[in-house]
Design a protein around this motif. Sequence first.
Motif, PDB file in Angstrom:
ATOM      1  N   GLY A  46       0.799  -1.220   0.000  1.00  0.00           N
ATOM      2  CA  GLY A  46       0.000   0.000   0.000  1.00  0.00           C
ATOM      3  C   GLY A  46       0.825   1.260   0.000  1.00  0.00           C
ATOM      4  O   GLY A  46       0.463   2.250  -0.633  1.00  0.00           O
ATOM      5  N   GLY A  47       1.960   1.241   0.713  1.00  0.00           N
ATOM      6  CA  GLY A  47       2.810   2.425   0.757  1.00  0.00           C
ATOM      7  C   GLY A  47       3.349   2.775  -0.609  1.00  0.00           C
ATOM      8  O   GLY A  47       3.421   3.953  -0.975  1.00  0.00           O
ATOM      9  N   SER A  48       3.721   1.759  -1.387  1.00  0.00           N
ATOM     10  CA  SER A  48       4.242   2.014  -2.730  1.00  0.00           C
ATOM     11  C   SER A  48       3.145   2.533  -3.644  1.00  0.00           C
ATOM     12  O   SER A  48       3.394   3.386  -4.494  1.00  0.00           O
ATOM     13  CB  SER A  48       4.847   0.739  -3.312  1.00  0.00           C
ATOM     14  N   ARG A  49       1.938   2.015  -3.484  1.00  0.00           N
ATOM     15  CA  ARG A  49       0.820   2.515  -4.292  1.00  0.00           C
ATOM     16  C   ARG A  49       0.567   3.983  -4.011  1.00  0.00           C
ATOM     17  O   ARG A  49       0.328   4.781  -4.913  1.00  0.00           O
ATOM     18  CB  ARG A  49      -0.444   1.690  -4.025  1.00  0.00           C
ATOM     19  N   GLN A  50       0.665   4.342  -2.738  1.00  0.00           N
ATOM     20  CA  GLN A  50       0.463   5.739  -2.365  1.00  0.00           C
ATOM     21  C   GLN A  50       1.582   6.612  -2.925  1.00  0.00           C
ATOM     22  O   GLN A  50       1.339   7.722  -3.429  1.00  0.00           O
ATOM     23  CB  GLN A  50       0.422   5.877  -0.847  1.00  0.00           C
ATOM     24  N   ALA A  51       2.816   6.109  -2.862  1.00  0.00           N
ATOM     25  CA  ALA A  51       3.944   6.860  -3.401  1.00  0.00           C
ATOM     26  C   ALA A  51       3.789   7.047  -4.905  1.00  0.00           C
ATOM     27  O   ALA A  51       4.081   8.116  -5.444  1.00  0.00           O
ATOM     28  CB  ALA A  51       5.259   6.131  -3.098  1.00  0.00           C
ATOM     29  N   SER A  52       3.302   6.008  -5.581  1.00  0.00           N
ATOM     30  CA  SER A  52       3.086   6.083  -7.021  1.00  0.00           C
ATOM     31  C   SER A  52       2.060   7.158  -7.353  1.00  0.00           C
ATOM     32  O   SER A  52       2.274   7.982  -8.244  1.00  0.00           O
ATOM     33  CB  SER A  52       2.602   4.735  -7.557  1.00  0.00           C
ATOM     34  N   ALA A  53       0.948   7.143  -6.625  1.00  0.00           N
ATOM     35  CA  ALA A  53      -0.110   8.123  -6.874  1.00  0.00           C
ATOM     36  C   ALA A  53       0.374   9.543  -6.572  1.00  0.00           C
ATOM     37  O   ALA A  53       0.087  10.482  -7.314  1.00  0.00           O
ATOM     38  CB  ALA A  53      -1.335   7.784  -6.031  1.00  0.00           C
ATOM     39  N   SER A  54       1.130   9.674  -5.490  1.00  0.00           N
ATOM     40  CA  SER A  54       1.639  10.990  -5.115  1.00  0.00           C
ATOM     41  C   SER A  54       2.640  11.496  -6.138  1.00  0.00           C
ATOM     42  O   SER A  54       2.652  12.690  -6.481  1.00  0.00           O
ATOM     43  CB  SER A  54       2.296  10.937  -3.735  1.00  0.00           C
ATOM     44  N   TYR A  55       3.482  10.598  -6.636  1.00  0.00           N
ATOM     45  CA  TYR A  55       4.459  11.001  -7.648  1.00  0.00           C
ATOM     46  C   TYR A  55       3.753  11.503  -8.902  1.00  0.00           C
ATOM     47  O   TYR A  55       4.118  12.549  -9.461  1.00  0.00           O
ATOM     48  CB  TYR A  55       5.386   9.838  -8.016  1.00  0.00           C
ATOM     49  N   GLN A  56       2.755  10.763  -9.354  1.00  0.00           N
ATOM     50  CA  GLN A  56       2.024  11.174 -10.548  1.00  0.00           C
ATOM     51  C   GLN A  56       1.383  12.540 -10.345  1.00  0.00           C
ATOM     52  O   GLN A  56       1.342  13.369 -11.271  1.00  0.00           O
ATOM     53  CB  GLN A  56       0.969  10.126 -10.895  1.00  0.00           C
TER      54      GLN A  56
END
Length: 206
Positions: free
Chosen positions: A48-58
């Motif tokens: 989940g943390g990586s998914r959040q980081a991905s969304a935040s990066y985008q």
Amino acid sequence: MEVYSNENEQIDAVKQFFAQNGKALVIGVIIGIGALAGWRYWSSHEDGGSRQASASYQQVSTALDASKPATLDAAAKFARENSNTYGALASLDLAKRYVDANQLDKAAEQLQVGLKDTNDANLQAVMNMRLARIQLQQKKPDEVLKTLDSVKGDGWTAIVADVRGEALLSKGDTHGARDAWSKGIASDASPALKEMLQMKMNNLPG
């Protein structure tokens, strides 16, 4: 293998992968470079943390606008708080905006931050090449040569040779520049790149 014609297309390919694979954790970055470079990523499940980081990066990447300092600050904050591939990509994006604004010192600093955020040699190679080009614009040839020493992989030979030759020439080392460009021509580079290097050699004095 997809082959990209310049470094900007390499970065676009990375971003496209992240946009299309928001539920994946990148575990390898393999660049196959025939002309200049090709990107292909392999992945597995991400938490989940990586998914959040991905969304935040985008989000921060899409919002970046050099005319809006708040968006640059947001991207810099994201890069500082994410010591991972997403943080490195944010630094790469931010560095480009600084270059566009002719803020070369900030661009170089941001790339150095990003280099600490990823252990992937191939992504580091892209960032080091960008850093070397900035250092060349800053008229820091010794730093350029040091940075280029960090770029590994036969596929980068011609690109490294191009910048190395320019750095050596700026130091007055015509022989060194000729030798660097000769190695680039002898590598498995694209015909266009080889032609460019040959033209540079032809324009050397003596």
